[in-house]
Write an enzyme that holds these catalytic residues in place. Structure first.
Site, PDB file in Angstrom:
ATOM      1  N   HIS A 151      -4.364  -7.488   0.429  1.00 64.03           N
ATOM      2  CA  HIS A 151      -3.875  -6.417   0.503  1.00 64.03           C
ATOM      3  C   HIS A 151      -3.175  -6.290   1.982  1.00 64.03           C
ATOM      4  O   HIS A 151      -2.470  -5.557   2.527  1.00 64.03           O
ATOM      5  CB  HIS A 151      -5.219  -5.598   0.864  1.00 64.03           C
ATOM      6  CG  HIS A 151      -4.132  -4.046   0.460  1.00 64.03           C
ATOM      7  ND1 HIS A 151      -3.683  -3.976  -1.035  1.00 64.03           N
ATOM      8  CD2 HIS A 151      -4.776  -3.047   1.314  1.00 64.03           C
ATOM      9  CE1 HIS A 151      -3.263  -2.257  -0.509  1.00 64.03           C
ATOM     10  NE2 HIS A 151      -3.623  -2.020   0.596  1.00 64.03           N
ATOM     11  N   TYR A 199      -3.027  10.759   0.219  1.00 61.91           N
ATOM     12  CA  TYR A 199      -3.459  10.789  -0.832  1.00 61.91           C
ATOM     13  C   TYR A 199      -3.201  12.181  -1.762  1.00 61.91           C
ATOM     14  O   TYR A 199      -3.073  12.157  -3.126  1.00 61.91           O
ATOM     15  CB  TYR A 199      -4.599  10.201  -0.737  1.00 61.91           C
ATOM     16  CG  TYR A 199      -4.814   8.826   0.021  1.00 61.91           C
ATOM     17  CD1 TYR A 199      -5.240   7.241  -1.359  1.00 61.91           C
ATOM     18  CD2 TYR A 199      -4.602   8.262   1.328  1.00 61.91           C
ATOM     19  CE1 TYR A 199      -5.724   6.509  -1.369  1.00 61.91           C
ATOM     20  CE2 TYR A 199      -4.679   7.053   1.363  1.00 61.91           C
ATOM     21  CZ  TYR A 199      -5.095   6.021   0.680  1.00 61.91           C
ATOM     22  OH  TYR A 199      -5.398   4.735   0.872  1.00 61.91           O
ATOM     23  N   ASP A 243       0.872  -1.297  -0.438  1.00 63.30           N
ATOM     24  CA  ASP A 243      -0.212   0.102   0.357  1.00 63.30           C
ATOM     25  C   ASP A 243       0.788   1.325   0.050  1.00 63.30           C
ATOM     26  O   ASP A 243       1.843   1.503  -0.531  1.00 63.30           O
ATOM     27  CB  ASP A 243      -0.946  -0.120   1.147  1.00 63.30           C
ATOM     28  CG  ASP A 243      -2.200   0.591   1.271  1.00 63.30           C
ATOM     29  OD1 ASP A 243      -2.876   0.512   0.594  1.00 63.30           O
ATOM     30  OD2 ASP A 243      -1.885   2.692   1.569  1.00 63.30           O
TER      31      ASP A 243
END
Length: 384
Positions: A361, A307, A177
Site C-alpha cells: 500500500h 473519510y 489511497d
C-alpha cells in the site's frame, strides 16, 4: 495566489512533552492471543515506544524534511503546505502527487530524487519531473478545513488552483489511497488541465455505472467485489470509525502518542509487503518521522475527517459518464485490494497496466524505484 517558503520547526518544549508522555504511558494488559492476532503486538509497540522516547532524534528527521523545498500557499482562504521540487533536465514535466492516510507528504521523499533527477540514477535527464507534493487539508502543515464539505473533489479543485498558480497550464497527477481519489477527481473535474493520472490504488467508494446498458459483471469482477467486501468486514473497522465517529476517536489518539503509534503502526504492517516484520519495509526512523508529524501538528483528528467527507461524496459514476484523461495503474501484490482491469475500464481509458513484482500500500516508501519507473513510463508520451 500568495506563496511563502516554509521550514519545519518543532520547539524543544514540544519534543520534551512528547518524551514525557511516552515515558508515562499506561500500558493495558496483554490479550491472551498470538502477536498481532487481535491488533497491534504489545512487545513490538513497547520497543518502538522506547526508541521513540530515548533513541529517535527529531532534529535529524527535521533536517531531512527541510532538505526538500517547502512552501505554503493561500488558496481560496485555505493554507496549503507543499513540497515543490524542480527537475534536473531539459524540460521537466509537472506532476502533482497526493498522499493518503496514514501517510503524509513524507511518503514521497524516497521517490523524489528519482523523479526529479533521473540522471543521478543512470537514467535519461529528459525524463525529469517538476514534482509538487501538497499536504491534504487537515494533514501535517496544511490548515484543517473550517467548514464541512471538503472531500476528494474539493481537494482536487484546490490542487488545480495550486498547479495553475505555480504556472503549469497542463500537468499529470499521481496517487494512492486518498491520493488516488484526489487524482481521479482532478481528471474528472479538470480534464482541460490534466493530461493523465497514474494510480497505485483504487478508492473503495469507486463505483462505475452498472445500469441496464452496462455489460454484466465478469467472474473476475464478481470475485473482486466479494474479496473487497470480506476485507472491509474483517479489516475495515478503522475506516468505519473514521467515516462515522472521527471526533470521538480523535480525543484518545490526539492525547496518547502510544495510542497513535498503535493505530497507525498496525496499518503499516498489515498493508505492506513486509512478511509480518515491519522493519523489512520501513526503518523505525521512517515510521517515527511520519508518526511525529501527526503528533506535533495535532492533525490525527482532522486527517480522519476526509473519510467522513468521502462517505458523503462517494466516487460514483453515472451511465455514460467517463473520465477522459488516460489512466495508468500499478497493481502492487500486497495492496489491500486488486481490481481487475475491466473494472477500471468501465469508467477510465486505461492506457497502462502493470502487475508489480513486490510492494504494498505504501508503494512510494516500499518500492520507490519500481514506482518511479512506472510513473516515468506512463507520462513519457505527454512530454511533447
Amino acid at each position: 495566489m500568495h506563496i511563502e517558503p516554509f521550514s519545519v520547526y518543532i520547539s524543544e518544549g514540544e519534543i520534551e512533552g512528547l518524551q514525557r508522555r511516552l515515558h508515562e504511558t499506561r500500558w493495558p494488559l496483554a490479550s491472551p492471543s498470538e502477536p498481532w492476532q487481535r491488533g497491534v503486538d504489545t512487545n513490538w509497540l513497547r520497543e518502538l515506544t522506547r526508541y521513540w522516547a530515548d533513541g529517535f532524534d527529531w532534529r535529524t528527521a527535521e533536517l531531512a524534511l527541510n532538505a526538500q523545498p517547502q512552501f505554503t500557499a493561500q488558496i481560496e482562504g485555505q493554507r496549503v503546505h507543499f513540497v515543490h521540487r524542480r527537475g534536473v533536465g531539459p524540460a521537466p514535466y509537472p506532476i502533482v502527487i497526493t498522499h493518503g492516510w496514514p501517510g503524509s507528504f513524507f511518503e514521497f521523499y524516497s521517490v523524489l530524487d528519482q523523479l526529479c533527477d533521473p540522471a543521478a540514477f543512470g537514467g535519461d535527464p529528459s525524463d525529469a519531473f517538476d514534482v509538487v507534493v501538497p499536504s491534504i487539508p487537515g494533514f501535517a502543515f496544511s490548515q484543517a478545513p473550517t467548514q464541512p464539505g471538503i472531500s476528494s473533489f474539493q481537494v482536487a479543485d484546490l490542487w488545480a488552483s495550486l498547479m495553475t498558480g505555480l504556472g503549469y497550464g497542463r500537468f499529470g497527477a499521481q496517487g494512492g489511497d486518498l491520493g488516488a481519489g484526489v487524482s481521479i477527481a482532478l481528471a474528472s473535474r479538470h480534464p482541460q488541465l490534466v493530461d493523465g493520472i497514474h494510480l497505485n490504488f483504487l478508492p473503495g467508494s469507486y463505483q462505475p455505472a452498472l445500469g441496464p446498458a452496462a455489460p454484466p459483471l465478469t467472474k473476475a469482477e464478481e470475485a473482486f467485489l466479494r474479496a473487497r467486501d470480506q476485507w472491509a468486514m474483517l479489516e475495515g473497522g478503522y475506516s468505519h470509525m473514521h467515516s462515522t465517529r472521527p471526533d470521538t476517536l480523535a480525543f484518545s489518539l490526539n492525547d496518547s502518542p502510544v495510542g497513535l503509534a498503535a493505530w497507525i503502526g498496525e496499518k503499516f504492517r498489515a498493508w505492506s509487503d513486509c512478511d509480518g516484520i515491519i522493519e523489512q519495509s520501513f526503518s523505525r526512523d521512517e515510521l517515527l518521522t511520519n508518526l511525529s508529524l501527526y503528533w506535533f501538528t495535532q492533525t490525527i483528528g482532522s486527517s480522519m475527517q476526509m473519510y467522513w467527507e468521502n462517505r458523503l461524496q462517494p466516487m460514483r459514476f453515472a451511465d455514460g459518464q467517463r473520465v477522459l484523461p488516460p489512466v495508468g495503474f500499478a497493481n502492487f501484490p500486497k495492496e489491500i485490494n486488486h481490481p481487475p482491469r475491466s473494472w477500471l475500464e468501465r469508467t477510465f481509458n486505461v492506457a497502462q497496466w502493470a502487475d508489480m513484482p513486490s510492494g504494498g500500500h505504501f508503494a512510494a516508501m516500499e518500492e520507490p524505484t519500481l514506482l518511479a519507473a512506472e510513473i516515468r513510463r506512463f507520462f513519457k508520451p505527454f512530454r511533447s
